[in-house]
Design an enzyme around this catalytic site. Structure first.
Site, short mmCIF file in Angstrom:
data_model
loop_
_atom_site.label_atom_id
_atom_site.label_comp_id
_atom_site.label_asym_id
_atom_site.label_seq_id
_atom_site.Cartn_x
_atom_site.Cartn_y
_atom_site.Cartn_z
N ARG A 87 34.22 37.83 37.85
CA ARG A 87 33.24 37.32 38.80
C ARG A 87 33.84 36.33 39.79
O ARG A 87 34.69 35.51 39.44
CB ARG A 87 32.09 36.62 38.06
CG ARG A 87 31.46 37.43 36.97
CD ARG A 87 30.39 36.62 36.26
NE ARG A 87 29.88 37.32 35.08
CZ ARG A 87 28.94 36.84 34.29
NH1 ARG A 87 28.39 35.67 34.54
NH2 ARG A 87 28.53 37.52 33.24
N HIS B 29 37.07 31.89 40.46
CA HIS B 29 36.83 33.21 39.87
C HIS B 29 37.27 33.20 38.42
O HIS B 29 38.12 32.41 38.00
CB HIS B 29 37.55 34.31 40.65
CG HIS B 29 39.03 34.37 40.40
ND1 HIS B 29 39.60 35.10 39.38
CD2 HIS B 29 40.08 33.79 41.06
CE1 HIS B 29 40.91 34.98 39.42
NE2 HIS B 29 41.23 34.19 40.42
N CYS B 30 36.63 34.07 37.63
CA CYS B 30 37.03 34.27 36.25
C CYS B 30 37.56 35.70 36.12
O CYS B 30 38.08 36.26 37.07
CB CYS B 30 35.87 33.99 35.30
SG CYS B 30 34.43 35.03 35.58
N MET B 31 37.40 36.30 34.96
CA MET B 31 37.93 37.64 34.75
C MET B 31 37.29 38.68 35.64
O MET B 31 37.96 39.58 36.15
CB MET B 31 37.72 38.04 33.28
CG MET B 31 38.73 37.46 32.33
SD MET B 31 40.37 38.07 32.66
CE MET B 31 40.10 39.82 32.43
#
Length: 544
Positions: free
Chosen positions: A32, A28-30
């Site tokens: 998504r 995961h990123c910020m």
């Protein structure tokens, strides 16, 4: 949200992406949840988009489910736990299928004809949010295939190196801002040094993390990438002379670490091929660190340092001499850059500026692009008072848009409609010009971290003026983007024909026509119904 809610969200997502067996990677990123998908046909896109927690989906090198900042960091561990449990559970044996009862074939009767042609009134001439989403998905798919060039794939891998660092950059950036406030107001003097250590510790070692992630991304041993990058931040490099100058700790920064780790990967791979297996564990890491370390100390550090200095000088010169025009171009072209996959080249530039100056002056200008999308979406909402489907999509996506999560508005509304995307870019250009103008006047507006935008960027805003002044300039820039994006879209974003075709109620129940007539029933506008023309044809939109 409670922990049970996050677990429920994860449980709802898992079957819709094909189950645990269909996943090859989870990250995961910020905003998504990024999933590696084995069989794309098992993913149920529409069902995923219908989940309340899902703001949208983006298909790139991974399948990305937009959950929003904060939420994604809590849902991902629950999702990983469910996947692990599903993979460790024994596979149940399928029971023998029961013999099916013979069902007599249905035969048509006079009372119930076998095939009744659908009445033409069941098809409505308006475009729904689902149709817009389908248009957006098609645009994304076409753009994804166009972005699969060697240069863009390389930039995507560079982005994969820096994206995992964003949470630490944000946390340390906010702590740095808090530390600055306490120092300026003379509060808690015993805590200020501790906060300074927390805020600066990560940045002093960011080169090591970049080296580690670079080696991991390009197929080397991560710890060896970190080891060669650690040479850059070692205090003892002050005793080494290269190109007639004494080196300084951190010289070259993330650019030097990136280059050193890339070189280490190549050296390591060649050693693996040449060194006998019995000696591999001794020789390969030794040769990798020795060769790469020497090249880094006597070449890469100096060259990367010069490049980093040029980046900082160039960015400051650009905004000091052509701030308004530069801001106009950056704010207006950022979303097209995103669609072309070229925005990823900016990530090392942001990080380099943060290393040098403590903030990047580019990010607040680029953040205006998302604000222009918000203004455009509000205009579309007001221009289509009778299209409840599109209005419902905009209403649900606006809160995320204000916080800088723009995918639901871009791919669900403005981009499929065509002209609103262009007018939204004009809004971003206007806001970028506003912020750039103040940079030109000497009021630099920067961000201490990368990742957030919109309102979420406020805690990270920093500049060369008092904080209140910098925050005011950034807030006014957002307001300009909202306003110009709204006005441009309201007056020019939807043509008269588009408004006539879109401004109906697609989810209203149609009145069935009498079966004996073959004439089309009148619509609410008094014109005969027609088979809807595809949205791309009506708006003249072409794939970007």
């Amino acid at each position: 949200m409670s922990e049970d809610t996050h677990r429920a969200t994860a449980a709802a997502l898992l079957p819709l992406v094909g189950g645990a067996g269909n996943l090859t990677s989870i990250a995961h990123c910020m905003t998504r949840l990024r999933l590696g998908i084995q069989d794309r046909s098992l993913v149920q896109d529409e069902a995923l988009k219908a989940l309340p927690a899902v703001m949208g989906v983006v298909e790139d090198d991974t399948y990305q489910i937009v959950l929003g900042p904060g939420t994604v960091a809590r849902v991902t561990p629950e999702f990983e736990r469910l996947v692990a449990e599903a993979r460790s559970a024994p596979t149940p044996q399928e029971p023998d299928p029961a013999p099916e009862a013979a069902t007599p074939p249905l035969s048509p009767t006079p009372e119930a004809p076998a095939a009744t042609p659908p009445a033409p009134e069941a098809t409505t001439p308006s475009t729904t949010a689902d149709e817009l989403a389908a248009q957006g998905a098609a645009l994304k798919a076409r753009q994804r295939s166009r972005n699969a060039t060697p240069v863009k794939l390389f930039l995507r891998r560079i982005a994969n190196i820096f994206v995992p660092l964003i949470p630490a950059l944000i946390g340390c950036g906010i702590i740095a801002g808090l530390n600055g406030l306490l120092a300026n107001f003379g509060q808690l003097p015993s805590i200020v040094p501790a906060l300074a250590a927390m805020a600066s510790g990560f940045m002093s070692l960011i080169a090591v993390f970049v080296g580690y992630n670079t080696a991991k991304e390009f197929g080397g041993t991560p710890i060896l990438g970190g080891a060669v990058a650690a040479v850059i931040v070692f205090p003892g490099v002050t005793h080494i002379t290269a190109f007639g100058q004494h080196l300084s700790p951190g010289q070259g920064g993330v650019l030097g670490a990136l280059a050193a780790a890339l070189l280490a990967v190549q050296v390591e791979k060649r050693c693996r091929k040449a060194v006998p297996e019995a000696l591999d564990v001794l020789l390969t890491p030794t040769v990798t660190v020795l060769v790469t370390g020497l090249v880094t100390l006597f070449g890469l550090m100096y060259l990367a340092g010069e490049a980093a200095t040029a980046i900082g000088t160039g960015a400051n010169w650009l905004l000091a001499h052509g701030g308004a025009f530069a801001g106009f171009l950056l704010g207006g072209l950022f979303l097209p850059l995103v669609m072309l996959g070229l925005h990823q080249a900016l990530i090392p530039l942001h990080t380099t500026l943060i290393e040098q100056q403590g903030y990047t002056v580019l990010l607040p200008i680029l953040a205006m692009a998302g604000a222009g999308q918000v203004g455009a979406a509000i205009a579309v909402y007001l221009r289509l008072p009778h299209n409840r489907s599109i209005r419902r999509t905009i209403k649900s996506a606006l809160p995320a848009g204000f916080l800088g999560v723009g995918e639901p508005l871009i791919y669900g509304v403005s981009l499929p409609l065509g002209r609103p995307f262009i007018t939204a870019c004009l809004g971003g250009a206007a806001g970028g010009a506003f912020v750039g103008l103040f940079n030109q006047l000497g009021d630099a507006v920067g961000s201490t971290a990368i990742g957030p935008s919109g309102w979420a960027l406020f805690p990270l805003v920093k500049g060369n003026q008092p904080l209140a002044t910098t925050l005011t300039v950034y807030a006014l820039g957002l307001a300009v983007s909202y306003l110009v994006g709204f006005l441009a879209t309201y007056f020019f974003g939807l043509s008269k024909q588009m408004r006539q075709e879109l401004n109906t109620a697609p989810d209203s129940t149609p009145t069935p026509a009498p079966p004996e007539t073959s004439k089309p029933a009148p619509t609410s506008t008094g014109t005969p119904t027609e088979t809807p023309t595809p949205l791309r044809t009506r708006t003249g939109l072409k794939a970007p």
